[in-house]
Write an enzyme that holds these catalytic residues in place. Structure first.
Site, PDB file in Angstrom:
ATOM      1  N   ASP A 189       0.846  -1.192   0.000  1.00  0.00           N
ATOM      2  CA  ASP A 189       0.000   0.000   0.000  1.00  0.00           C
ATOM      3  C   ASP A 189       0.882   1.242   0.000  1.00  0.00           C
ATOM      4  O   ASP A 189       2.107   1.138  -0.025  1.00  0.00           O
ATOM      5  CB  ASP A 189      -0.906   0.008   1.247  1.00  0.00           C
ATOM      6  N   ASP A 246       1.438   4.615   2.390  1.00  0.00           N
ATOM      7  CA  ASP A 246       1.089   5.222   3.678  1.00  0.00           C
ATOM      8  C   ASP A 246       1.428   6.703   3.615  1.00  0.00           C
ATOM      9  O   ASP A 246       2.598   7.063   3.514  1.00  0.00           O
ATOM     10  CB  ASP A 246       1.885   4.545   4.807  1.00  0.00           C
ATOM     11  N   ASP A 280      -3.279   4.373   2.769  1.00  0.00           N
ATOM     12  CA  ASP A 280      -3.616   4.773   4.136  1.00  0.00           C
ATOM     13  C   ASP A 280      -3.322   6.264   4.282  1.00  0.00           C
ATOM     14  O   ASP A 280      -2.212   6.703   4.002  1.00  0.00           O
ATOM     15  CB  ASP A 280      -2.758   3.999   5.163  1.00  0.00           C
TER      16      ASP A 280
HETATM   17  N1  CTP Z   1       0.797   0.867  11.267  1.00  0.00           N
HETATM   18  C1  CTP Z   1       0.148   1.406  12.360  1.00  0.00           C
HETATM   19  N2  CTP Z   1      -1.198   1.266  12.480  1.00  0.00           N
HETATM   20  C2  CTP Z   1      -1.919   0.612  11.523  1.00  0.00           C
HETATM   21  C3  CTP Z   1      -1.275   0.072  10.410  1.00  0.00           C
HETATM   22  C4  CTP Z   1       0.102   0.217  10.317  1.00  0.00           C
HETATM   23  O1  CTP Z   1       0.786   2.001  13.203  1.00  0.00           O
HETATM   24  N3  CTP Z   1      -3.225   0.487  11.655  1.00  0.00           N
HETATM   25  C5  CTP Z   1       2.236   1.030  11.164  1.00  0.00           C
HETATM   26  C6  CTP Z   1       2.899  -0.311  11.125  1.00  0.00           C
HETATM   27  O2  CTP Z   1       3.399  -0.652  12.391  1.00  0.00           O
HETATM   28  C7  CTP Z   1       3.994  -0.110  10.148  1.00  0.00           C
HETATM   29  C8  CTP Z   1       3.614   1.107   9.326  1.00  0.00           C
HETATM   30  O3  CTP Z   1       2.503   1.672   9.971  1.00  0.00           O
HETATM   31  O4  CTP Z   1       5.173   0.154  10.824  1.00  0.00           O
HETATM   32  C9  CTP Z   1       3.301   0.761   7.916  1.00  0.00           C
HETATM   33  O5  CTP Z   1       2.346  -0.271   7.874  1.00  0.00           O
HETATM   34  P1  CTP Z   1       2.093  -1.187   6.610  1.00  0.00           P
HETATM   35  O6  CTP Z   1       1.655  -0.370   5.468  1.00  0.00           O
HETATM   36  O7  CTP Z   1       1.183  -2.284   7.042  1.00  0.00           O
HETATM   37  O8  CTP Z   1       3.503  -1.869   6.378  1.00  0.00           O
HETATM   38  P2  CTP Z   1       4.737  -1.452   5.476  1.00  0.00           P
HETATM   39  O9  CTP Z   1       5.929  -1.606   6.330  1.00  0.00           O
HETATM   40  O10 CTP Z   1       4.523  -0.131   4.838  1.00  0.00           O
HETATM   41  O11 CTP Z   1       4.746  -2.607   4.402  1.00  0.00           O
HETATM   42  P3  CTP Z   1       4.233  -2.514   2.888  1.00  0.00           P
HETATM   43  O12 CTP Z   1       5.401  -1.939   2.143  1.00  0.00           O
HETATM   44  O13 CTP Z   1       3.910  -3.893   2.460  1.00  0.00           O
HETATM   45  O14 CTP Z   1       3.039  -1.617   2.862  1.00  0.00           O
HETATM   46 MN    MN Z   2      -0.319   0.701   5.540  1.00  0.00          MN
HETATM   47 MN    MN Z   3       2.749   0.298   3.766  1.00  0.00          MN
END
Ligand code: CTP
Ligand code: MN
Ligand code: MN
Length: 557
Positions: free
Chosen positions: A349, A351, A481
């Site tokens: 995703d 963020d 997000d």
């Molecule tokens: N996070 C959070 N609260 C959430 C979702 C995620 O605090 N509801 C934090 C997670 O702990 C993470 C960061 O936000 O450290 C990013 O989350 P995520 O997008 O799930 O993981 P990524 O490390 O970005 O992996 P990806 O590249 O696959 O998106």
């Molecule tokens: Mn995320």
């Molecule tokens: Mn992410």
């Protein structure tokens, strides 16, 4: 990582083949202590198959040339052998004689011989040493900080880069982690965490693991018998039957497909599987399954949402958001966090963390932003959560907050990302002469990213229903997000959303255990002096915690 040692998988489990002694001058004795029975037998067979003589009895075989042990010191070997011979009257003397007349070596020597298929010269690093007279003093946390110890107890004390030296091992451990998570329940959750911690420890090592000695001092592998067994198999054979079996297992593969549906966790996936559902089509057709709105979108856009988002797409999405925030609230910062800020070239995703320099100004931003994006038909799905932050959140102990979720105003969304904007961005990047490495991100899928699930989608038959592919659309669906943080909490929000998840877990655990403080995505609370510690930057947070600063690219645990 050592290459598989020429062993054909099919040979495993076959009856022992006749062996020919090729190296008459060498007779190896393997000390069984600290080696599992199955592995012990396997090692003996392996050596014999490669033409080595392997002594079965330390007492009767007088011409033993090499004593191989998984032990630390010569004294340990002597003790292990003597205790084996304790029935014999002069057991101790025989043991001492054998140690005198043979080379006493570690498993590295043995592994090297198997790899080279011949006896290799014993080097000093192979020889087990006598126990040092002075007991080594454990490094203080000060020393750990100053020298960046890669085997420090907490992952946040170590540098964990994205590209590391032990991918075969960490991928295997992460399959075990996933498997335990899929199984569910408290006990499996703890197991999953243990696998994750072991994997994180290996990611920080400065070189490939070649023998069990390389991992024996790692804090997060202490007592981890299961981890060690798998690591050992991988070091010695280049593969692990257990891991292969897990990955090939129908249940595991189906769970991977089901948990790949946006809004569907392990519990729901298990339920579906237990109802005999095996594909997404089965799920859609099942009369007794009602999908949430989220899950319906997850199935409909399964293909798109399981294609890794690349950096260019992330930037296009950020640009779209910036265009709107500049209209609504000029001066708003919009930062791509998560995996991208840690250097990943793709992720599941995007963020986006948003804030305004003036505390409070950010309050009505999200609603307006979403309204504008809706108007431009850029949103396929939104799940908005209002801020639930109160002062009490700061001091609440970590255990009381059941999940790691924070309390910011946020939106979990699916964006409609226009394809022409992606092409445009690639074009401008090329014109601006960005490096090949950057533009190649469009095609390349990062090592660390989940493989696209096209294959599995075929198994799912979603295409047959005319959903799940983006060919007929002018846009692709992408998970985004959006998080809004007030300026006063921005540094903490940035750290929390930068991750990795494991890094957060580790630094929060460290804050609690070593500093008597509570760290969240909202702040740092000193439990001794009952006060919150403000921070303008991430460096401030590390300073409060007396930790050496780690760049986001070194937080990939
Ligand atoms: N996070 C959070 N609260 C959430 C979702 C995620 O605090 N509801 C934090 C997670 O702990 C993470 C960061 O936000 O450290 C990013 O989350 P995520 O997008 O799930 O993981 P990524 O490390 O970005 O992996 P990806 O590249 O696959 O998106
Ligand atoms: Mn995320
Ligand atoms: Mn992410």
């Amino acid at each position: 990582m050592s290459a598989p040692m020429g062993k054909n998988r099919k040979n495993r489990g076959r009856n022992e083949e006749p062996t020919v002694v090729k190296f008459q001058d060498v007779n190896i004795f393997i000390v069984e202590r600290k080696i599992q029975r199955v592995r012990f037998e396997h090692l003996k067979k392996l050596a014999r198959r490669k033409g080595f003589r392997v002594a079965d009895s330390i007492e009767l075989d007088e011409d033993i040339t090499h004593i191989v042990a998984e032990l630390d010191h010569r004294e340990d070997v002597l003790e292990a052998i003597s205790s084996k011979l304790k029935a014999s009257k002069d057991g101790q003397a025989i043991a001492e004689r054998r140690l005198e007349s043979a080379e006493v070596v570690c498993m590295d020597w043995f592994t090297a011989c198997m790899e080279e298929q011949k006896p290799v010269e014993v080097k000093d690093e192979h020889r087990l040493k006598a126990k040092p007279k002075v007991v080594a003093i454990c490094p203080s946390s000060e020393q750990i900080r100053n020298s960046g110890y890669q085997d420090a107890r907490f992952a946040c004390q170590r540098r964990t880069p994205l590209k590391h030296h032990n991918k075969l091992l960490t991928d295997a451990l992460e399959s075990l982690e996933k498997h335990a998570e899929f199984l569910g329940g408290d006990q499996n959750q703890s197991r999953a965490l243990a696998f994750r911690k072991a994997s994180a420890a290996l990611k920080a090592l400065p070189k490939p693991v070649r023998s069990m000695r390389d991992v024996q001092n790692l804090y997060d592998l202490r007592g981890g018998k299961h981890c060690k067994k798998v690591i050992q198999e991988l070091i010695e054979d280049g593969f692990s039957t257990e891991i292969d079996n897990i990955r090939e297992d129908k249940w595991f593969q189906t769970m991977e497909v089901f948990t790949g549906v946006f809004g569907c966790g392990a519990a729901t996936s298990r339920k579906w599987y237990d109802k005999d559902l095996r594909t997404l089509k089965d799920v859609l057709d099942a009369p007794d399954v009602s999908l949430t709105k989220e899950q319906r979108k997850g199935v409909e856009f399964y293909d798109d949402l399981n294609t890794p988002v690349n950096r260019i797409e992330a930037e296009v999405i950020r640009d779209l958001v910036v265009e709107e925030t500049e209209r609504i609230l000029p001066g708003t910062t919009v930062v791509i966090t998560g995996g991208f800020i840690r250097g990943k070239e793709s992720g599941h995703d995007v963020d986006l963390l948003m804030s305004h320099p003036e505390d409070g100004k950010e309050e009505s931003l999200l609603a307006k932003l979403l309204k504008n994006l809706h108007k431009r038909e850029l949103l396929e799905y939104t799940d908005i959560q209002n801020s639930s932050f109160t002062k009490e959140v700061l001091s609440r102990p970590a255990q009381a907050r059941r999940s790691h979720l924070d309390h910011y105003e946020r939106c979990f969304s699916i964006f409609r990302l226009p394809k022409h904007l992606i092409e445009q961005k690639k074009h401008t990047k090329k014109q601006n002469g960005s490096s090949d490495a950057e533009t190649s991100a469009v095609k390349d899928i990062d090592d660390d990213s989940p493989a696209p699930k096209q294959m599995k989608l075929e198994q799912t038959n979603v295409d047959n229903r005319g959903v799940g592919t983006s060919e007929s659309r002018s846009w692709v669906a992408r998970r985004v997000d959006l998080i809004i943080a007030p300026a006063s909490q921005y540094a903490y929000a940035l750290m929390g959303w930068t991750g990795s998840r494991m890094f957060n877990r580790s630094i929060r655990d460290y804050a609690n255990k070593e500093m008597n403080m509570t760290l969240t995505s909202h702040g740092l609370y000193d439990k001794v002096n009952f006060k919150s510690l403000p921070a303008d930057t991430e460096e401030d947070i590390f300073n409060h915690l007396k930790l050496e600063y780690r760049e986001p690219v070194d937080r990939n645990c």
